[in-house]
Design a protein around this motif. Structure first.
Motif, PDB file in Angstrom:
ATOM      1  N   LEU A   1       1.574 107.829 -11.396  1.00  0.00           N
ATOM      2  CA  LEU A   1       1.022 107.387 -12.565  1.00  0.00           C
ATOM      3  C   LEU A   1       1.137 108.395 -13.690  1.00  0.00           C
ATOM      4  O   LEU A   1       1.057 107.656 -14.753  1.00  0.00           O
ATOM      5  N   THR A   2       0.738 109.245 -13.491  1.00  0.00           N
ATOM      6  CA  THR A   2       0.881 110.387 -14.453  1.00  0.00           C
ATOM      7  C   THR A   2       2.307 110.353 -15.216  1.00  0.00           C
ATOM      8  O   THR A   2       2.506 110.283 -16.455  1.00  0.00           O
ATOM      9  N   ARG A   3       3.364 110.346 -14.445  1.00  0.00           N
ATOM     10  CA  ARG A   3       4.699 110.441 -14.724  1.00  0.00           C
ATOM     11  C   ARG A   3       4.828 109.015 -15.779  1.00  0.00           C
ATOM     12  O   ARG A   3       5.367 109.015 -16.706  1.00  0.00           O
ATOM     13  N   THR A   4       4.309 107.895 -15.125  1.00  0.00           N
ATOM     14  CA  THR A   4       4.468 106.588 -15.830  1.00  0.00           C
ATOM     15  C   THR A   4       3.627 106.783 -17.189  1.00  0.00           C
ATOM     16  O   THR A   4       4.418 106.324 -18.236  1.00  0.00           O
ATOM     17  N   HIS A   5       2.422 107.128 -17.151  1.00  0.00           N
ATOM     18  CA  HIS A   5       1.659 107.608 -18.408  1.00  0.00           C
ATOM     19  C   HIS A   5       2.656 108.327 -19.548  1.00  0.00           C
ATOM     20  O   HIS A   5       2.760 108.098 -20.665  1.00  0.00           O
ATOM     21  N   ALA A   6       3.244 109.561 -18.844  1.00  0.00           N
ATOM     22  CA  ALA A   6       4.238 110.413 -19.663  1.00  0.00           C
ATOM     23  C   ALA A   6       5.190 109.696 -20.416  1.00  0.00           C
ATOM     24  O   ALA A   6       5.521 109.832 -21.631  1.00  0.00           O
ATOM     25  N   ASN A   7       5.806 108.785 -19.614  1.00  0.00           N
ATOM     26  CA  ASN A   7       6.950 107.900 -20.012  1.00  0.00           C
ATOM     27  C   ASN A   7       6.609 107.119 -21.092  1.00  0.00           C
ATOM     28  O   ASN A   7       7.397 106.999 -22.015  1.00  0.00           O
ATOM     29  N   THR A   8       5.481 106.667 -21.054  1.00  0.00           N
ATOM     30  CA  THR A   8       4.975 105.579 -21.977  1.00  0.00           C
ATOM     31  C   THR A   8       4.608 106.448 -23.331  1.00  0.00           C
ATOM     32  O   THR A   8       5.110 106.095 -24.419  1.00  0.00           O
ATOM     33  N   LEU A   9       4.003 107.428 -23.247  1.00  0.00           N
ATOM     34  CA  LEU A   9       3.395 108.353 -24.344  1.00  0.00           C
ATOM     35  C   LEU A   9       5.055 108.840 -25.070  1.00  0.00           C
ATOM     36  O   LEU A   9       4.910 108.817 -26.265  1.00  0.00           O
ATOM     37  N   LEU A  10       5.858 109.284 -24.203  1.00  0.00           N
ATOM     38  CA  LEU A  10       7.278 109.617 -24.892  1.00  0.00           C
ATOM     39  C   LEU A  10       7.907 108.513 -25.800  1.00  0.00           C
ATOM     40  O   LEU A  10       8.338 108.719 -26.598  1.00  0.00           O
ATOM     41  N   ALA A  11       8.066 107.396 -24.716  1.00  0.00           N
ATOM     42  CA  ALA A  11       8.695 106.321 -25.615  1.00  0.00           C
ATOM     43  C   ALA A  11       7.937 105.756 -26.948  1.00  0.00           C
ATOM     44  O   ALA A  11       8.516 105.284 -27.868  1.00  0.00           O
TER      45      ALA A  11
END
Length: 142
Positions: A4-14
């Motif tokens: 979930l944290t990585r998914t959130h990080a991916n979303t923030l980055l994109a």
């Protein structure tokens, strides 16, 4: 890092890169207007443009710092955007890489425009100093 944290990080980055692509295009347009205003000696417009540019540049810098923090959290202290991109699945990677490339190109154009504008303003300042000190042949090559 949890999924979930990585998914959130991916979303923030994109999302951050996408927002920067849009804002970098706006900044480039404002820098072109700044050049035109400088050429035409419109100081009030230059001040207004500076007021428009400042928050955009501050927001982009905040997102850049967030990107660095997120990528380093995901990949370690030496993590880079290129390394981050390789961790994405093919479809998101293609979209991310295209946005990242667009951002890099626009940022380079912004840097060139900023340098050009700065040189023009410095030259104008130098001429005004010469005018104020009574120098003749102001536009003659030095």
């Amino acid at each position: 890092m949890a999924t979930l944290t990585r998914t959130h990080a991916n979303t923030l980055l994109a999302d951050g890169v996408t927002q920067d692509v849009k804002e970098a295009a706006t900044i480039l347009m404002l820098l072109e207007r700044q050049f035109d205003a400088a050429v035409r000696h419109r100081s009030a417009e230059l001040s207004a443009l500076a007021d428009e540019l400042t928050p955009l540049l501050e927001a982009m810098e905040a997102r850049r710092q967030q990107r660095v923090t997120l990528v380093r959290a995901l990949l370690g202290p030496q993590g880079t955007m290129t390394q981050y991109s390789t961790t994405l699945a093919p479809a998101p990677r293609a979209a991310f890489d295209a946005a990242w490339q667009a951002l890099e190109q626009t940022v380079r154009a912004c840097k060139e425009a900023t340098l050009r504008n700065g040189q023009l303003l410095a030259e104008q300042h130098g001429i005004m100093q010469r005018v104020l000190h009574g120098e003749e042949q102001l536009y003659a090559p030095r």
